[in-house]
Design an enzyme around this catalytic site. Structure first.
Site, PDB file in Angstrom:
ATOM      1  N   ASP A 137     -53.543 -45.547  -5.371  1.00 24.35           N
ATOM      2  CA  ASP A 137     -53.552 -43.926  -5.914  1.00 24.35           C
ATOM      3  C   ASP A 137     -53.505 -44.442  -7.573  1.00 24.35           C
ATOM      4  O   ASP A 137     -52.634 -43.667  -7.824  1.00 24.35           O
ATOM      5  CB  ASP A 137     -53.078 -43.035  -5.545  1.00 24.35           C
ATOM      6  CG  ASP A 137     -53.325 -41.287  -6.050  1.00 24.35           C
ATOM      7  OD1 ASP A 137     -54.328 -40.824  -7.039  1.00 24.35           O
ATOM      8  OD2 ASP A 137     -52.639 -40.918  -6.931  1.00 24.35           O
ATOM      9  N   GLU A 141     -46.354 -47.022   1.903  1.00 25.30           N
ATOM     10  CA  GLU A 141     -46.821 -46.731   2.273  1.00 25.30           C
ATOM     11  C   GLU A 141     -48.133 -47.655   3.317  1.00 25.30           C
ATOM     12  O   GLU A 141     -48.945 -46.790   3.540  1.00 25.30           O
ATOM     13  CB  GLU A 141     -47.676 -44.767   1.998  1.00 25.30           C
ATOM     14  CG  GLU A 141     -46.281 -44.228   1.475  1.00 25.30           C
ATOM     15  CD  GLU A 141     -47.067 -42.362   0.121  1.00 25.30           C
ATOM     16  OE1 GLU A 141     -48.246 -43.550   0.340  1.00 25.30           O
ATOM     17  OE2 GLU A 141     -46.171 -42.254   0.582  1.00 25.30           O
ATOM     18  N   TYR A 183     -44.117 -35.355  -0.027  1.00 23.35           N
ATOM     19  CA  TYR A 183     -44.720 -34.583  -0.893  1.00 23.35           C
ATOM     20  C   TYR A 183     -44.894 -32.705   0.279  1.00 23.35           C
ATOM     21  O   TYR A 183     -45.357 -32.098  -0.006  1.00 23.35           O
ATOM     22  CB  TYR A 183     -45.530 -34.331  -1.697  1.00 23.35           C
ATOM     23  CG  TYR A 183     -45.711 -35.748  -2.008  1.00 23.35           C
ATOM     24  CD1 TYR A 183     -45.629 -35.562  -3.409  1.00 23.35           C
ATOM     25  CD2 TYR A 183     -46.132 -36.674  -1.810  1.00 23.35           C
ATOM     26  CE1 TYR A 183     -45.230 -36.597  -4.597  1.00 23.35           C
ATOM     27  CE2 TYR A 183     -45.815 -38.350  -2.617  1.00 23.35           C
ATOM     28  CZ  TYR A 183     -45.714 -38.056  -3.544  1.00 23.35           C
ATOM     29  OH  TYR A 183     -45.768 -39.048  -4.348  1.00 23.35           O
ATOM     30  N   GLU A 203     -39.772 -40.957  -2.982  1.00 24.66           N
ATOM     31  CA  GLU A 203     -40.958 -40.026  -4.493  1.00 24.66           C
ATOM     32  C   GLU A 203     -41.441 -38.943  -3.458  1.00 24.66           C
ATOM     33  O   GLU A 203     -40.394 -38.566  -2.361  1.00 24.66           O
ATOM     34  CB  GLU A 203     -42.483 -40.634  -3.650  1.00 24.66           C
ATOM     35  CG  GLU A 203     -42.573 -42.681  -3.833  1.00 24.66           C
ATOM     36  CD  GLU A 203     -44.197 -42.353  -3.525  1.00 24.66           C
ATOM     37  OE1 GLU A 203     -45.377 -41.674  -3.613  1.00 24.66           O
ATOM     38  OE2 GLU A 203     -44.505 -43.778  -3.671  1.00 24.66           O
TER      39      GLU A 203
HETATM   40  C1  GCB Z   1     -47.820 -41.329  -2.820  1.00 20.16           C
HETATM   41  C2  GCB Z   1     -48.322 -42.329  -3.331  1.00 20.16           C
HETATM   42  C3  GCB Z   1     -48.427 -42.477  -4.620  1.00 20.16           C
HETATM   43  C4  GCB Z   1     -49.389 -41.923  -5.148  1.00 20.16           C
HETATM   44  C5  GCB Z   1     -48.358 -40.282  -4.894  1.00 20.16           C
HETATM   45  C6  GCB Z   1     -49.529 -39.061  -5.212  1.00 20.16           C
HETATM   46  O1  GCB Z   1     -47.465 -40.863  -1.674  1.00 20.16           O
HETATM   47  O2  GCB Z   1     -47.052 -43.560  -2.958  1.00 20.16           O
HETATM   48  O3  GCB Z   1     -48.874 -44.430  -4.826  1.00 20.16           O
HETATM   49  O4  GCB Z   1     -49.804 -41.776  -6.320  1.00 20.16           O
HETATM   50  O5  GCB Z   1     -48.151 -39.874  -3.377  1.00 20.16           O
HETATM   51  O6  GCB Z   1     -49.623 -38.389  -6.325  1.00 20.16           O
HETATM   52  O7  GCB Z   1     -50.402 -38.866  -3.975  1.00 20.16           O
END
Ligand code: GCB
Length: 652
Positions: free
Chosen positions: A207, A451, A504, A540
């Protein structure tokens, strides 16, 4: 239980390094000036051309490297270091995939071309992704991988006759394949009713925008022909005596003498030694401590190495000075220890990313970022998702910002990216990375990937092998990779020292429902800990917020939602950090560019700072939290105040 004591590693480390485990030839010391070494930076404007021919091979077919680039067609001015993508007005160049050509003609100092006792080295800090280098039309070097330096001894070429100028040509290809790191695929779209002939796109599973070009310094430097090729330092403590184990590799002669001195910050000699290998002992040593963990964090000694050798052309000396921080790192079932004290990662994930320059190295941006990190009270970051410039790590050493150093193993999700070809390349990348970064006290852990599809069958063997190799190369640091796989399905997790998990909640699922975060996050931690009894990092978490968008009650993409989501995470982190959670890294430090997509509004907006480094509301929340956490660290003598950040001082 101690999984690996720093003491045992310090004994084993030099032995293993001495065994020639590495597949790589030669060291990769940062090119520093010294009494015996000069450097000539080649930053500035280079001539540039993208090869837009259908097969992208016109440059090779017409041998563009044989003569000045301007003779084979039009050229553009291209700044170095910089990505080529965003400096122009040409949309086709922005998204170009294939070979681009860079060229620079330079004048060399007379001594470099006439003194046969001088070795002239061309060093390229990073070229994304595959690079071929010619000097005066002669092929000197190829390198795969966009984030680590490579170099060639070009003495013979520049000392071969009366010549004072030299032409450097670098062809760079940003095409990614299932076996590159990061991986990617080229997809040809063949429906003639929808796409023109030969139409293709590059797909990636990561990403961030696949910026390309000469991203870091290109330079020439000199050494004598007998020279210090590599230095490896590991450190330990015995009571209050600092132990500095060193191993020095010399090239060019078998008859040499090596002397080393360790100087403190005042320039006072604290210990001396002779021979290419040994241990220095520093009584009442100042340890290297992370930012806000001690009244004098980031203490750096200087290891001065002097080589003297007898050669055919007479006596030769070479000098190199390496900053050294004395510190230990260890991991228990529930703690991450630095110098034997529990360390909590209060930090961020970053990207090398900025307007116009893309991933091009930029000092003002770097200094701004470190000022922001210290303003936040952060003490750590992860080099998501690739190794950053060496200068970044040097500042981390100087300011006490702890680093989880990550390889470009991001987006490894195809089964074929877990095969032997990919594994072999990943092993080599770890060697290059450890060779470059092994001496930074700030680097406390290696991260092998972000990931990956670690639930796929071949992932078990892949990570077992990769982790074993990384530990053999550097037994002094813990190893991890960052996962988002379910705890029961992850085949790599059994081999890591620290479990790093990305999640997330209330963003990519249950969107808009912040009320479920606490339950889901607590379950995540408990499941993982029950399965592995290893310390955990929330590597994260975050939410997109467009600066200036306000909604109360909070709605997604507003500053209030980003802040509210973080607050929910913090409730659980505050419970679990008393048990086995050893860190939290927000996604992300700043907004950054991605591929275009319906879910990205001019890039990823999960930064707590904008891409221009202005704070969103979440930055103030995090700042309050991190200073509060810093004040809780029981090893401080008394409260720290954020006012001292500006001066970089720690007040007691
Ligand atoms: C993740 C990734 C990261 C992305 C982020 C997102 O899990 O490791 O590279 O930018 O989520 O914002 O989706």
């Amino acid at each position: 239980m101690l999984r690996g004591s720093a003491g045992a590693w310090a004994v084993l480390g030099p032995l293993l390094w001495g065994c020639g485990l590495s597949l790589l030839q030669g060291g990769m010391l940062y090119p520093r000036e010294s009494r015996s070494r000069e450097r000539k930076e080649l930053d500035g404007l280079w001539s540039f051309r993208a090869d837009f021919s259908d097969n992208r091979r016109q440059g090779f077919e017409q041998q563009w490297y044989r003569a000045p680039l301007r003779e084979s067609g039009p050229t553009l001015d291209m700044p170095v270091p910089s990505s080529f993508n965003d400096v122009g007005q040409d949309g086709q160049l922005r998204s170009f995939v294939g070979w681009v050509w860079y060229e620079r003609e330079i004048t060399l100092p007379q001594r470099w071309t006439e003194d046969l006792g001088t070795r002239v080295v061309l060093r390229i800090g990073s070229a994304h992704y595959y690079a071929i280098v010619w000097v005066n039309g002669v092929h000197v070097l190829e390198h795969e991988g966009g984030h680590l330096p490579f170099e060639a001894d070009i003495s013979k070429l520049v000392q071969s006759g009366p010549l004072s100028s030299c032409r450097i040509t670098i062809a760079i290809n940003n095409t990614l394949s299932p076996h590159t790191l990061p991986p990617g695929t080229i997809l040809y779209k063949t429906d003639p009713s929808m796409y023109p002939k030969g139409y293709f796109v590059q797909n990636t599973k990561f990403d961030f925008f696949n910026y390309a070009g000469l991203h870091r310094a290109v330079l020439l430097y000199t050494t004598p022909t007998t020279y210090i090729d590599d230095i490896t330092v590991t450190t330990d403590m015995d009571q209050d005596i600092g132990l500095v184990n060193y191993q020095i590799i010399v090239q060019g002669s078998d008859h040499f003498q090596v002397d080393v001195s360790l100087l403190d910050e005042e320039g006072k000699v604290m210990a001396e030694g002779a021979g290419a290998e040994g241990q220095l002992q520093v009584p009442s040593a100042h340890l290297w401590w992370p930012y806000l963990m001690h009244e004098h964090p980031a203490y750096l000694y200087s290891l001065e190495v002097k080589l003297t050798a007898q050669t055919a052309v007479g006596p030769v000396s070479d000098f190199y000075t390496l900053p050294v921080g004395i510190r230990t790192v260890a991991v228990t079932e529930s703690q991450f220890l630095i110098n034997g004290k529990p360390f909590y990662f209060r930090g961020v994930n970053k990207h090398e990313d900025a307007d116009i320059r893309g991933k091009g190295f930029d000092w003002p941006l770097l200094v701004k970022d470190f000022n922001l990190l210290r303003w936040l009270g952060a003490n750590a970051f992860r080099t998501s998702h690739y190794p950053y410039a060496e200068e970044v790590l040097q500042l981390c050493d100087r300011y006490g910002i702890v680093v989880i150093d990550e390889s470009p193993g991001v987006g490894i999700v195809l089964a074929e990216s877990f095969g032997n070809v990919s594994l072999q390349h990943h092993l080599e990348v770890m060697e290059e990375m450890i060779r470059r970064d092994k001496n930074h006290p700030a680097v406390v852990m290696w991260s092998l990937a972000n990931e990956p599809a670690s639930f796929l069958k071949p992932a078990g063997y892949y990570f077992k092998t990769l982790i074993a190799h990384t530990k053999a190369l550097d037994p002094s640091r813990p190893v991890t990779f960052v996962t988002n796989t379910n705890y029961e399905a992850d085949l790599g997790a059994p081999y890591v020292d620290v479990i790093c998990v990305n999640s997330y909640y209330s963003w990519y699922h249950d969107y808009g429902h912040m009320e479920v975060i606490q339950l889901q996050l607590a379950t995540q931690f408990e499941n993982w800990y029950k399965a592995y009894q290893k310390p955990m990092i929330q590597s994260e978490y975050g939410a997109d917020a467009i600066e200036g968008f306000h909604e109360d009650p909070p709605l997604m993409f507003s500053e209030e939602y980003q802040k509210g989501l973080l607050q929910q995470y913090h409730v659980v982190l505050d419970q679990k950090r008393k048990e086995y959670v050893v860190g939290e890294l927000i996604w992300n430090f700043a907004d950054f560019m991605t591929n275009q997509s319906p879910v990205r509004m001019i890039g990823n907006r999960k930064g707590i700072f904008t891409r221009q480094r202005q704070p969103k509301s979440a930055a103030f929340l995090l700042r309050e939290r991190y200073w509060k956490l810093a004040n809780e660290t029981r090893y401080q003598r008394s409260a720290v105040t954020s006012q001292c950040v500006g001066s970089g001082l720690f007040t007691v």
